[in-house]
Structures are given as C-alpha cells and as structure tokens.
Write a protein that holds these residues in place. Structure first.
Motif, PDB file in Angstrom:
ATOM      1  N   ALA A 416      35.676  31.412  35.863  1.00 40.68           N
ATOM      2  CA  ALA A 416      35.809  32.952  35.551  1.00 40.68           C
ATOM      3  C   ALA A 416      36.950  33.267  34.840  1.00 40.68           C
ATOM      4  O   ALA A 416      37.169  33.935  33.871  1.00 40.68           O
ATOM      5  N   ILE A 417      38.091  32.283  34.972  1.00 40.09           N
ATOM      6  CA  ILE A 417      39.666  32.463  34.416  1.00 40.09           C
ATOM      7  C   ILE A 417      39.082  31.998  32.917  1.00 40.09           C
ATOM      8  O   ILE A 417      39.539  32.619  31.881  1.00 40.09           O
ATOM      9  N   GLU A 418      38.531  30.901  32.688  1.00 44.53           N
ATOM     10  CA  GLU A 418      38.237  30.383  31.414  1.00 44.53           C
ATOM     11  C   GLU A 418      37.497  31.395  30.414  1.00 44.53           C
ATOM     12  O   GLU A 418      37.734  31.544  29.579  1.00 44.53           O
ATOM     13  N   ILE A 419      36.321  31.894  31.226  1.00 45.03           N
ATOM     14  CA  ILE A 419      35.502  32.993  30.524  1.00 45.03           C
ATOM     15  C   ILE A 419      36.366  33.958  30.007  1.00 45.03           C
ATOM     16  O   ILE A 419      36.206  34.510  28.897  1.00 45.03           O
ATOM     17  N   ALA A 420      37.069  34.393  31.168  1.00 48.73           N
ATOM     18  CA  ALA A 420      37.749  35.815  30.901  1.00 48.73           C
ATOM     19  C   ALA A 420      38.697  35.676  29.407  1.00 48.73           C
ATOM     20  O   ALA A 420      39.171  36.545  28.831  1.00 48.73           O
TER      21      ALA A 420
END
Length: 494
Positions: A416-420
């Motif tokens: 999630a952090i990577e995509i965000a």
C-alpha cells in the motif's frame, strides 16, 4: 460600499458588474479587453468581464508599493482589527458569497456556505497573528561584547494568483496572512471566477483598509506573467497547476524571487481491513466524486483497498457514488454541480474513455449528464468510479480534477505504501484504520505534505498545508503560513 446587484447590466441580469480594483479606483475597463464568462450550469455566456493588461498590473503594483511604505509600519493591533472587521463582513455577506460561488464556477449553494465559514476562520486566525509576531535572541553578551537578535520583516508587495475552484477560500488563505505580516498585495483572480473577488474587494474597502493595500484585478495568463515578473513584486503566492507553476518559477529565477506554489494532487486513500467502512467509503467517495464535482487538489482520488475487503468496499462505494445527484447549483439540497467549463468537460470525458481503453473496470457513472430545461447545455458529468485500476496507468498517475475515482487493490501494508508513493504528486494522504500504531507508521512513510488518519481534507487553519514534488513548494496554514510572508534579518550589536 454597496454589494447590491446592478440590474442595469447587459446579458444575464443576475450577474454583478466586475471591476479592476486599484487603490481606491474601480475601473470598468481593462486594456486586455473582456472575457465572456460562461455559466457552467447552462453553457451560456452570462457576463463580460473586464481584463487587466500589463498597464493595469503595473499601476496596481506601483500603488501597492506606495501603500506598503506606511502599511509596514502601521501598528500590529491596527492590522489585526481591520482583518477582524473584514472577517465579520465576510460572515455577514455569507449568503451572497455562496451565491457568487454558484455564479463563478457552479459551486452548489449548500457547499458554498461551508466554504464561507472556512474563509471566515482563516481570516480571523491570521488577524490574530498580526500582534503576536516576535523575534529571537541569537546570543547573549559574549567575550567580545556582541549581542545578537533577529527581525522578522515583511517582503513588500506580494503578487497573488489564485485558481478558479475555490475563489473565496483561496483569497482567505493568502491575503490575511500577507497583510497581517505587513505586506501589501496585488491579486489576480482567475477570469473564470470573477464574482467572488469583486465582493471581496468591496468588503476590503468597507472594512477600512487604506487604499492600495489590497488590489484585485481579474486577468488572463498574460496579466499573471506581468505580475510575476514585475521588479517591485517581492514574492509570489500561486495556486494552480504544475504547468503554470513552472513558468512562474522560471520568471522568478531571473531575480531570485521566492514563491509559494500550491499545486495539484493525486492523493491516495488507503483503506485497511480494520477500517470503519461506513466512514471510509462514505466521506472518501463524496470527496472524490461529489464535492465540487471532484475539482479539488487535495481530494482522495485514488482509493487503495486491502484485498480481503475489496468486494465489500466496491459495493459500498458504488452505492454512495450512485446516490450523488448532480444538479443546478442554485437548487436546494444539491451537493454536486457542473464542472467549470467546456474544456474541462471534454477533457474529463476523454480521461474516462482512456481509462476504459486501458482496462479499468467501470463501476458506476462514466457518462455526460443532461439535466434538460435551462440546464440542458450545462457541463454535468456523472460521478464516476473505476475499479481494478493499474497503479501505473494514466488514471492512477495523473490528476483528473473531475468526478472520477480510481480504486486499486493491495495485499500488505508495504505494498500500500509503495503504491501510494508511486506518483509525482505529494500533496495529501489518507489512512483508514483502527490500528493507531499502523496509522502512525504509514503516515510517516507516505511522501506527502500532509496525512489525515480516519478523516478527509478539511483545510484546518492551524495546520500547515502544502505539497511535495509537483504538488508545490511552501506552506499555507498555521504559523508556517504567515512565516512565508516574513523574511528574517540577523542583527548584531558590538
């Protein structure tokens, strides 16, 4: 000064005449001609707007420069009291400001009323800073007898350029802070939204500000360029898009002139499997596709959803988006109006078609919307939600500035952090979770100017607001917002 409507005006009689406000003058004509303002709810021209050219910009800057000589030395309590009076006047004219917002860009009255309240709060907040600015002692008496301290001083004339999606709020986020710090301002509102700025200028005069402290003149891009490059403009504060911001930075570089740039966003709203889904799906969806028809820089336009709640969230989001009914902005109980103009309308519909071609799954909406009757030619678009959006697609990577939400699935917190963070933008971030430790951990990891845990954008006046990357430079809000309009000087006494 009266704020009544001029019923002798041509075209649409409900629209007020607008002027170029320079010092104590209200000019009905500008050297750049006129702009035909279009009512976005009907598609019809409703008023001719006089536009400032380089000649009027130069006059306004010279006027502001002269006013600065006395304004910068005025008593802080005097500046405070004038700003408080202005806040009272904005509040007293709240209904008219809401109506002007509907005229400007189709903001529904119900939404515009809330924007007035926020604008009053920002004006009062920065009024309160005017008599609370202080300096620092940098050293005590040393062996050589030197004593040091700092001075926080105003810049001078601030050039302010605001965008069209929140004309009153943009004025309130910039002007009061600049004035409280002791600067004078020349403001170029967008020619798309001249009516709120007209009333604001009238109220500035009614509040008793000395002529020339605030100058407001609608103009096009050429007027903005003249303002930015003027040698007596000491700093620029701009709200708008990255393309224009790059031109502003290039112009400012000629004189090493500083700038505050509040730009676009592609903010991620991360919904974890322990979130309050009613709140996460309701408010998040409304911010993305309902409020202002999605035309907000900080709105959560990317929703990242954990895989084990994905189908549940899709159903909830589709239901919320489907309940949003666009309508005439002057109609009661309408929360979503048209997009701002024909160019935006056609561009957003093109984005929707491209998303379909790229393989995103259309969950709801996706069509132009005709209301019929007087609004048959209006620029209305159905609230639109796409699921299964590739995080590297155009829809996920580029700001739409329209009622379009992109939903992407993730499995782990790290993913999630990577995509965000996989975007050029870095304005706002949103996290929906009941796990406070996880919320704080993810907030620290998100590369954005602000993060809201279990909430949505609210422009709290005491919290710094401003982005990273192509989302901009500098801050508005809190002490940081007034500090942008002050420069620090070190003084030493030997």
């Amino acid at each position: 000064m009266s704020t009544s409507i001029d019923h002798g005006a041509t075209l649409d009689l409900s629209r007020p005449n607008t002027h170029l406000h320079i010092g104590s003058e209200r000019l009905a004509e500008g050297s750049a001609g006129v702009f035909e303002h279009v009512n976005p709810a009907t598609g019809d021209v409703d008023k001719e707007i006089p536009l400032a050219g380089p000649r009027e910009v130069d006059r306004a800057v010279e006027t502001a420069h002269e006013a600065y000589k006395s304004w910068r030395t005025s008593q802080p309590a005097h500046r405070r009291n004038l700003l408080l009076k202005l806040a009272d006047l904005i509040e007293a004219h709240g209904d008219e400001f809401a109506r002007r917002g509907a005229m400007d860009n189709g903001t529904p009255l119900a939404v515009g009323t809330g924007m007035v309240t926020t604008s009053v709060e920002w004006t009062r907040y920065y009024a309160g800073w005017a008599d609370k600015l202080s300096s620092d002692v940098t050293s005590t008496i040393t062996a050589d007898g030197e004593f040091g301290y700092t001075l926080r001083q105003p810049y001078g004339v601030i050039g302010i350029i605001i965008t069209w999606n929140g004309p009153l709020i943009s004025l309130a986020m910039k002007i009061p802070a600049a004035l409280a710090a002791g600067n004078t301002v020349v403001v170029k509102p967008s020619e798309l939204t001249p009516f709120s700025g007209e009333l604001f200028a009238d109220l500035v005069a009614e509040a008793g500000f000395p002529p020339g402290v605030v100058n407001i003149l609608p103009g096009d891009a050429a007027a903005g360029a003249s303002l930015v490059s003027h040698p007596k403009v000491q700093k620029v504060s701009f709200t708008g898009g990255p393309a224009t911001a790059r031109k502003i930075l290039a112009a400012c570089a000629e004189d090493m002139k500083p700038a505050v740039l509040e730009l676009g966003g592609k903010s991620a709203n991360i919904v974890f499997d322990d979130a309050d889904l009613d709140a996460a799906c309701g408010l998040g969806t409304m911010m993305a596709v309902g409020l202002l028809s999605g035309q907000g820089c900080a709105f959560p336009t990317r929703m990242l959803v954990q895989d084990n709640i994905y189908d549940d969230v899709l159903a909830r989001v589709a239901a919320v988006a489907g309940s949003v009914v666009p309508g005439d902005p002057f109609a009661p109980n309408i929360m979503t109006g048209p997009v701002v103009n024909k160019a935006a309308y056609e561009r957003i519909l093109g984005v929707i078609e491209q998303a379909k071609a790229d393989g995103a799954r259309l969950l709801t909406g996706g069509q132009a919307l005709s209301l019929g009757g007087d609004n048959a030619g209006g620029y209305f678009i159905e609230p639109t939600v796409f699921a299964d959006v590739d995080p590297w697609s155009d829809l996920a990577q580029n700001e739409v500035f329209g009622p379009v939400l992109a939903i992407t699935k993730f499995s782990t917190e790290e993913e999630a952090i990577e995509i965000a963070n996989a975007t050029r933008y870095g304005l706002s971030g949103y996290i929906q979770t009941k796990d406070l430790k996880r919320g704080l951990r993810v907030a620290e990891a998100m590369v954005t100017g602000e993060v809201l845990i279990n909430g949505a954008a609210n422009l709290a006046v005491n919290r710094p607001f401003g982005g990273l990357g192509v989302s901009g430079l500098g801050k508005e809000g809190g002490f940081a917002g007034i500090d942008e309009f002050l420069r620090t000087k070190g003084v030493a006494i030997a």
